[in-house]
Design an enzyme around this catalytic site. Structure first.
Site, PDB file in Angstrom:
ATOM      1  N   CYS A  46      47.480  38.936  40.304  1.00  0.00           N
ATOM      2  CA  CYS A  46      48.882  39.305  40.590  1.00  0.00           C
ATOM      3  C   CYS A  46      49.688  38.287  41.086  1.00  0.00           C
ATOM      4  O   CYS A  46      50.894  38.087  41.319  1.00  0.00           O
ATOM      5  CB  CYS A  46      49.040  40.813  41.118  1.00  0.00           C
ATOM      6  SG  CYS A  46      48.269  40.786  42.752  1.00  0.00           S
ATOM      7  N   CYS A  76      44.593  34.765  46.358  1.00  0.00           N
ATOM      8  CA  CYS A  76      45.744  34.367  45.863  1.00  0.00           C
ATOM      9  C   CYS A  76      46.686  34.334  47.042  1.00  0.00           C
ATOM     10  O   CYS A  76      47.849  33.595  46.843  1.00  0.00           O
ATOM     11  CB  CYS A  76      46.375  35.261  44.840  1.00  0.00           C
ATOM     12  SG  CYS A  76      46.811  37.083  45.453  1.00  0.00           S
ATOM     13  N   CYS A 153      40.747  50.227  33.677  1.00  0.00           N
ATOM     14  CA  CYS A 153      39.806  50.512  32.358  1.00  0.00           C
ATOM     15  C   CYS A 153      38.758  51.832  32.712  1.00  0.00           C
ATOM     16  O   CYS A 153      38.736  52.789  32.101  1.00  0.00           O
ATOM     17  CB  CYS A 153      38.749  49.544  32.055  1.00  0.00           C
ATOM     18  SG  CYS A 153      39.465  47.901  31.536  1.00  0.00           S
ATOM     19  N   LEU A 264      55.154  30.930  61.981  1.00  0.00           N
ATOM     20  CA  LEU A 264      53.828  31.025  62.422  1.00  0.00           C
ATOM     21  C   LEU A 264      52.885  31.811  61.143  1.00  0.00           C
ATOM     22  O   LEU A 264      53.335  32.918  60.802  1.00  0.00           O
ATOM     23  CB  LEU A 264      53.645  32.000  63.584  1.00  0.00           C
ATOM     24  CG  LEU A 264      53.745  31.072  64.939  1.00  0.00           C
ATOM     25  CD1 LEU A 264      54.843  30.275  65.113  1.00  0.00           C
ATOM     26  CD2 LEU A 264      53.184  31.864  66.083  1.00  0.00           C
ATOM     27  N   ASN A 268      49.257  35.125  56.161  1.00  0.00           N
ATOM     28  CA  ASN A 268      50.231  34.852  54.995  1.00  0.00           C
ATOM     29  C   ASN A 268      50.492  36.034  54.139  1.00  0.00           C
ATOM     30  O   ASN A 268      50.903  35.831  53.009  1.00  0.00           O
ATOM     31  CB  ASN A 268      49.336  33.799  54.237  1.00  0.00           C
ATOM     32  CG  ASN A 268      50.382  33.026  53.344  1.00  0.00           C
ATOM     33  OD1 ASN A 268      51.303  32.626  53.738  1.00  0.00           O
ATOM     34  ND2 ASN A 268      50.019  32.898  52.248  1.00  0.00           N
ATOM     35  N   THR A 269      50.716  37.048  54.748  1.00  0.00           N
ATOM     36  CA  THR A 269      50.862  38.466  53.687  1.00  0.00           C
ATOM     37  C   THR A 269      52.473  38.574  54.134  1.00  0.00           C
ATOM     38  O   THR A 269      52.947  39.307  52.969  1.00  0.00           O
ATOM     39  CB  THR A 269      50.135  39.763  54.401  1.00  0.00           C
ATOM     40  OG1 THR A 269      50.589  39.981  55.842  1.00  0.00           O
ATOM     41  CG2 THR A 269      48.620  39.353  54.298  1.00  0.00           C
ATOM     42  N   GLN A1183      34.916  55.803  28.708  1.00  0.00           N
ATOM     43  CA  GLN A1183      36.105  55.625  27.912  1.00  0.00           C
ATOM     44  C   GLN A1183      37.084  56.866  28.206  1.00  0.00           C
ATOM     45  O   GLN A1183      38.255  56.863  28.356  1.00  0.00           O
ATOM     46  CB  GLN A1183      36.134  55.521  26.388  1.00  0.00           C
ATOM     47  CG  GLN A1183      35.556  54.130  25.785  1.00  0.00           C
ATOM     48  CD  GLN A1183      36.625  53.020  26.131  1.00  0.00           C
ATOM     49  OE1 GLN A1183      37.539  52.917  25.378  1.00  0.00           O
ATOM     50  NE2 GLN A1183      36.463  52.198  27.195  1.00  0.00           N
ATOM     51  N   LEU A1247      36.200  57.950  20.579  1.00  0.00           N
ATOM     52  CA  LEU A1247      36.660  58.449  21.652  1.00  0.00           C
ATOM     53  C   LEU A1247      37.633  57.575  22.628  1.00  0.00           C
ATOM     54  O   LEU A1247      37.780  57.966  23.916  1.00  0.00           O
ATOM     55  CB  LEU A1247      35.448  59.029  22.442  1.00  0.00           C
ATOM     56  CG  LEU A1247      34.632  60.006  21.657  1.00  0.00           C
ATOM     57  CD1 LEU A1247      33.473  60.516  22.571  1.00  0.00           C
ATOM     58  CD2 LEU A1247      35.261  61.184  21.372  1.00  0.00           C
ATOM     59  N   GLU A1249      40.688  56.702  22.768  1.00  0.00           N
ATOM     60  CA  GLU A1249      42.041  57.086  23.544  1.00  0.00           C
ATOM     61  C   GLU A1249      42.414  58.723  23.853  1.00  0.00           C
ATOM     62  O   GLU A1249      43.345  58.889  24.545  1.00  0.00           O
ATOM     63  CB  GLU A1249      43.112  56.680  22.353  1.00  0.00           C
ATOM     64  CG  GLU A1249      43.110  55.244  21.702  1.00  0.00           C
ATOM     65  CD  GLU A1249      43.992  55.084  20.863  1.00  0.00           C
ATOM     66  OE1 GLU A1249      44.937  54.353  20.866  1.00  0.00           O
ATOM     67  OE2 GLU A1249      43.403  55.468  19.587  1.00  0.00           O
TER      68      GLU A1249
END
Length: 1318
Positions: A46, A76, A153, A264, A268-269, A1183, A1247, A1249
């Site tokens: 992201c 990131c 998932c 400062l 870094n958020t 699933q 199965l 879905e």
């Protein structure tokens, strides 16, 4: 600006290896791009720290304590320059299949905690980092550690379970308080001796033990660097930026004087996301990391002072210690902060963000600042001129100039005073989900009384997320001074606070009436909390709150999920070598857990490859007046800007437009792309492309607007049985209405990615991409040039094709999360209009339903989707006179598309919802009885005249009711509701008849290729696409059974159109069905060829037979083919055998709803799924659970927001909330029910879905709870609960005195910030 020093060497370690960089502080200076090519395990999901896919462990040595501190961060966001002197551990440093896998990786894999695998390295790192500090964690610590990691998932349950295997406490499933297993064998009336049930999906005895002594040591060189007495200021110089790291406080103050505008940076958020998503630029950064003057805790008699450099995780530890040491009455502020810190962001962000940074950045959504202000905290600041204190009060939070820091000042520390006996402080918040979500509204409140009285001496209320800053209700508080803390004061306070804290009707973020309601609802909670506190201090003097109000004081706890999974045991007579029916681990699971599974963007760089960045339309419907790319082309590294004019072939393929040409038809349509030598260059150049537009009318955004303009993509689809008009004439009652169901974002963890490699000498183009339909890629791209296209699995694909053809160079195209969400759209929003006729005994006699879906601007799969909506509309109910019509609307939104469950049976808008609408009407029957009355019971025909046997449906339904103890729990919930006014519990059970496959035979065909090599090994290739569902694993199981050889002999190659051509999409839950049949066919052909050899040497080995067959010139390679199930649908006749079979199931869910906030907690879910015979119970249960959680998110918290102009606001994990680990059921039980399905391979069923629909049981449980609340308030009129049932919808439907008192605006006087598009 003062001159800058030369660059120092940036020294840190990665996985035990020293890394030295001379230039690092570029404009995109996070760790992720700097990780070496051979370390692709850290995934980029992201870019904003919201998904946890890029989690790594950072380790630092503290000279003061002589200890090493391990903590998780998101790569990131963490600036690479901040890592000077640190050791970074990525998933490759934890373990590898090339060396040894770590117990964390092994258990995640063997507990079936991976599916697609993209999030798995982040999950491993979160658990691993916890274990480095807590080798024997508690289940609560495991759950907390995973709170910052998203998974689309698995449904989280197996991930948590893998972590719990490291806990000392027993993880055996037990119902709370009973000490007994949920489904003991003697309790199961449906289990016969022939159907013995199993519950072990993995064998704990296989796990290697965790040995903390075997972990890598911290690099001694970093210890020496940390203890170096001659540290000096460090400077890291990049192309455009400089990073300065002072080593003393005086040095820091000097730098702040020299560079007063330099931010400062600690965690870094704040600065990082502002640079990435809002294009902020800073030439100089100052990072005072690890200055001892910023890292301390000091306690006095007055309170606690905490250094500004403390991370929020360290703050939490410090507060926890203080609370344990001090009397409760002194630590009310500290405990309020602690409670909020538990749910603030995820563990990674809490370990990065600092107290000082959080305070001074003053975000309007801050959870901590309102509490600090209510607790009379002060900020200690310092500059070259000296120290001073700033009250952390309303003036500071509202950014009054006189209360601001001076440009040369820094925050040194924050002082949090102790509370006193007659001083109450509390924090309140409500967010879209329980943790890792910005608050919709939060508050910090405090009241001080005259000693031994309930007369207000001082009162403070601060609200967040109600305006551009945190807002103080100071005037309202002032008017209440001297008043008693009673109901009269509360009534006045609510009115005055609503005047003081005004949310304008067009406020950014929307939810205006809801936020106004929360303002007074949270105040009421605080009022009750204080009343209860006063009563505890003097029960004789201060009356208690009503007993049925007490539950309003309690937040929903975050519990570690537990449960059990049941499936049929394998027949003991089955050969031990035969893996079919066993819970076999996903064949890629270990690679997922070690980060060695190769995704497209993990593929190594290719010589001369170019990177793409997109330029998308900012208008929904407009003429393109001009495109000016001159400034973009002038930037370094830019090779080309490609528009529609550059497409070599057809720019419009079956209605799908490649590049916008002459006009744009939605916001997010691709107008052009920029190709450059690096992604950073391409992205920067894309911002420089200028496009001039001229708006075109009409601009159609919503379904209502499409109906008004008669704007459709396809003709109406209809099914009908009986005589609907006649049926309505002979019913006791008729209800009519409409339901809105909003869309859903796919939010796959790996964004759309493709690598296109031209091979000029062969006129061939090789594409590596993620797709469900490789052949479709070829068909789409073939008109673009004369190249032969081969696709490989390792949709945006056509853009790369054009650019690669044009430049003759490889193209790598990876969409940013925000671009992906904007361009690709998702599940169709839906509007349902219904008319239902029923008898007083609950029998539904007639139903007429119309569905409209928002298809977006091009056809895509909208025709197929509306067909499924119509065909699935009846679900499990036999309505004798039934008509359903559906039509896709054409709008100026990005084209919506097929989604898992390719339109669910519209559970919240179809026949399933009728049973709830009838309940408050005059039939006086609970929904579950109405469902059973109207359910299919015997062999029947559907509304489209397909014959089926509902016996498995009836079995699942009956078992679900009995084994979930539905009726007993329903009575318990009713008893709970009688005793609790502000919290209500609801239960719902839903049956399901889910369609599998597609109503066209040729869509169900499949092919496979099987090679047997001379060493006996077998290579299996098929046309199915592995998406994490375990298709490849099941194919190995099929081949193992058919060839009668161990699984270890069998290998699979990636899906490719080179080896298996003309494949159809892997969809409709048919992957195993059709590809399994093809693999089976190929294996049976080979075994038939081998039979003469086997008959001659029946006791020979597999290797002997293969060697002999080769000597006899018997081919050891063949293709397999499956023609497909014979399905059809004649829409003119409105009949057909549309599906090969159905999957049946039932789900029971129980929720608890907070009527004052709209929050809900999913307490328990029981799922009974007709699996027929499960080829792999572990994969099938995975699933089901994953689909259920995804469906639950769809029906509850996942909300896409659009502007009236068609702009999608929800473009990342900050704005769009999928379920986290804290949203899944506290108790989660799944049972696979046995039945027969002779037409499918090994009598199995697809199965993948079906579980999505069962998530609607949560929606209907919420409906049940809300109904109980409304009934108690005298509201008996039928109401509809649209989807998603967000906290806003729940709260505003639970009508009470607080929803009645808020001001409401005339809709004609303003333009709302967001609109629904259904």
């Amino acid at each position: 600006m003062p001159s800058l020093p030369n660059s120092d060497e940036l020294i840190f370690f990665v996985n035990g290896r020293k890394s030295v960089k001379s230039k690092a502080a570029g404009p995109l200076f996070s760790l992720t791009p700097f990780l070496p090519v051979h370390l692709p395990g850290t995934k980029y999901g992201c870019g904003g720290g919201g998904c946890g896919a890029c989690t790594v462990m950072v380790s630092r040595y503290y000279p003061k304590t002589k200890k090493i501190h391990h903590y998780p961060v998101t790569a990131c966001l963490v600036p690479i320059c901040s890592l000077y002197g640190a050791a970074v551990t990525t998933v490759e440093g934890v373990g590898s299949i090339k060396t040894r896998i770590h117990p964390v990786q092994e258990r995640l894999a063997k507990c079936h905690g991976t599916q697609c695998g993209f999030c798995s390295p982040g999950m491993v790192m979160s658990i691993y980092t916890l274990l480095r500090t807590h080798p024997e964690p508690t289940p609560e610590q495991i759950t907390e550690a995973l709170g910052g990691n998203l998974c689309r998932c698995t449904g989280y349950r197996p991930i948590v379970e893998s972590g719990k295997t490291f806990c000392v406490e027993s993880t055996v499933c037990q119902v709370k308080g009973s000490g007994r297993c949920y489904m003991e064998q003697d309790e199961r009336p449906f289990v016969t001796r022939q159907e013995k049930m199993c519950t072990k999906l993995y064998d704990e005895d296989e796990f290697q033990p965790l040995d903390p002594s075997q972990e890598p040591i911290f690099p001694p060189e970093l210890i020496r660097m940390a203890e170096d007495p001659n540290k000096r200021r460090l400077a890291f110089q990049g192309e455009r930026t400089t990073w300065l790291t002072p080593v003393t406080l005086d040095d820091l103050l000097d730098l702040k004087t020299q560079f007063p505008k330099a931010p400062l940076v600690m965690g870094n958020t704040t600065v990082g996301p502002s640079m990435k998503f809002r294009d902020e630029f800073h030439p100089v950064f100052i990072s005072p990391l690890w200055l001892p003057e910023l890292h301390f805790v000091e306690t006095t008699d007055e309170g606690v002072t905490i250094g500004a450099g403390y991370s929020l995780a360290q703050l939490s530890d410090a507060l926890r210690f203080i609370v344990s040491e001090q009397p409760k009455e002194k630590t009310r502020t500290h405990r309020a902060l602690l409670r909020h810190l538990r749910t603030l962001a995820g563990a990674q962000i809490r370990n990065m963000a600092t107290l000082g940074g959080h305070v001074v950045s003053r975000p309007n959504y801050s959870d901590l600042n309102p509490i600090l202000a209510a607790g009379n905290a002060t900020i200690n600041v310092i500059s070259k001129e000296g120290e001073r204190q700033i009250p952390l009060d309303g003036r500071f939070l509202e950014r009054s100039p006189e209360a601001n820091l001076k440009s040369e000042e820094i925050v040194l520390s924050v002082h949090i005073p102790y509370s006193t006996q007659w001083h109450f402080v509390w924090g309140l918040r409500l967010a879209q989900r329980h943790e890792n979500a910005f608050a919709i509204v939060n508050a910090g409140m405090s009241v001080r009384f005259e000693d031994s009285t309930d007369r207000i001496k001082a009162l403070q209320m601060f609200y967040g997320s109600v305006g551009p800053t945190v807002v103080s209700a100071g005037q309202a508080c002032q008017r209440l001074i001297g008043r008693r803390w009673d109901d009269t004061a509360l009534s006045d306070a609510c009115r005055w606070v609503l005047d003081a804290v005004y949310v304008p009707p067009a406020a950014e973020g929307g939810l205006v009436e809801y936020r106004r309601t929360l303002i007074v609802s949270l105040l009421f909670k605080f009022y009750l909390k204080v009343r209860r506190g006063l009563n505890k201090m003097d029960p004789q003097k201060f009356p208690d709150i009503p007993e049925n109000f007490t539950s309003a004081l309690e937040d929903f706890p975050i519990e570690t999920p537990q449960g059990i999974q049941m499936f049929q045991c394998v027949d003991p007579k089955q050969p031990p070598q035969d893996p079919v029916g066993h819970p076999v681990m996903h064949q890629s699971a270990i690679k997922h857990a070690t980060g060695e599974a190769v995704f497209v963007d993990d593929m190594p760089p290719i010589a001369q490859e170019l990177f793409l960045a997109v330029v998308t339309s900012t208008r929904a419907h407009a003429k393109i007046v001009s495109i000016d790319a001159s400034k973009a082309l002038a930037l370094p590294g830019v090779v080309d800007v490609i528009t529609a004019e550059d497409v070599p072939g057809n720019n419009n393929h079956k209605g799908e437009v490649l590049y916008a040409q002459n006009e744009v038809i939605c916001v997010g349509q691709i107008v052009c792309t920029v190709a450059a030598d690096t992604y950073a260059h391409a992205r920067e150049a894309a911002k420089k492309v200028k496009i001039a537009y001229e708006d075109i009318e009409p601009r159609i955004i919503t379904i209502e607007q499409a109906l008004e303009h008669n704007s459709f993509l396809f003709a109406e689809k209809k099914i009908e049985k009986g005589n609907v008009e006649q049926g309505f004439k002979y019913v006791d009652q008729i209800i009519e209405g409409e339901v809105h169901v909003e869309g859903q974002e796919h939010f796959y963890m790996e964004t759309q990615t493709i690598l296109a490699i031209p091979k000029e000498e062969d006129k061939e183009m090789v594409l590596h991409l993620g797709t469900q339909y490789p052949t479709h890629v070829q068909d789409f791209l073939r008109p673009l040039s004369s190249f032969y296209i081969s696709t490989t699995l390792c949709s945006i694909q056509h853009i790369n094709r054009v650019v690669s053809c044009r430049t003759g160079r490889p193209i790598r195209f990876v969409l940013e999360r925000g671009d992906d969400m904007l361009i690709t759209a998702g599940r169709h929003p839906l509007l349902a209009r219904y008319k239902v006729g029923f008898m007083n005994n609950g029998v539904i006699k007639a139903a007429d339903v119309e569905y409209y879906i928002n298809g977006g601007c091009t056809p895509d799969e909208s025709e197929l989707v509306i067909e499924f909506v119509v065909l699935k509309s009846e679900n499990a109910y036999n309505i004798p006179n039934f008509r359903c019509r559906g039509r896709p609307c054409k709008t100026n939104l990005p084209s919506n598309t097929a989604f898992r469950g390719i339109r669910l049976p519209p559970g919240c808008s179809g026949s399933g919802s009728f049973t709830y609408l009838l309940w408050p009407a005059q039939c006086n029957l609970p929904p579950e009885e109405v469902k059973e009355i109207n359910m299919y019971k015997t062999i029947s025909k559907t509304a489209y005249k397909q014959t089926f046997n509902p016996e498995p449906l009836r079995r699942c339904w009956k078992e679900c009711l009995e084994k979930s103890s539905f009726h007993a729990r329903k009575l318990a919930a009713e008893e709970f509701n009688k005793k609790n006014y502000w919290k209500k519990r609801g239960l719902a059970v839903v049956p399901m008849k889910f369609t599998v496959g597609l109503p066209m035979t040729f869509y169900n065909q499949a092919a496979a290729l099987v090679h047997i090599y001379l060493d006996g090994s077998v290579l299996v290739i098929h046309g199915g696409c592995e998406m994490g569902q375990g298709l490849y694993t099941k194919m190995i199981q099929v081949a193992s059974r058919e060839l009668n050889i161990p699984q270890s002999y069998i290998h699979l190659s990636e899906t490719s159109t080179v080896t298996v051509p003309n494949t159809f999409f892997t969809a409709g839950s048919m992957g195993t069905d059709i590809n399994g049949k093809a693999v089976q066919n190929a294996c049976q052909i080979l075994m038939a060829r081998l039979q003469p050899v086997i008959r001659k040497n029946p006791k020979g080995s597999w290797e002997d037979w293969i060697a002999k067959a080769f000597q006899e010139s018997i081919s050891l390679s063949t293709t397999g083919y499956f023609k497909g199930y014979q399905t059809n649908m004649d829409w003119k006749k409105e009949e057909g055998d549309a599906f090969p079979y159905y999957v049946y199931g039932a789900s029971c869910s129980e929720v608890e709803v907070d009527c004052l906030t709209g929050a809900h907690k999913l307490l328990r879910t029981d799922i009974f799924m007709d699996a027929a015979f499960s080829i792999n119970p572990a994969l099938d249960i995975g699933q089901i659970e994953g689909a259920f959680v995804q469906g639950m998110g769809f029906y509850t918290i996942e909300e896409l927001k659009y502007s009236p102009e068609g702009v999608l606001y929800s473009r990342g994990p900050d704005d769009y909330k999928i379920p986290t680990v804290s949203e899944i059921p506290e108790e989660f039980y799944v049972t696979l029910v046995r039945s027969q399905n002779p037409i499918a391979i090994y009598s199995s069923k697809g199965l993948g879905e079906a579980g999505m629909f069962l998530g609607s049981s949560v929606l209907f449980a919420i409906y049940d709870a809300v109904t109980a609340a409304r009934r108690e308030r005298g509201l008996t009129k039928t109401f509809t609960l649209s989807s998603p049932a967000t906290p806003e919808l729940i709260r505003m439907t639970c009508v009470d005195q607080f929803t009645d008192m808020i001001p409401r605006d005339d809709p004609s006087t303003f333009t709302p910030w967001s609109i629904r598009v259904s």
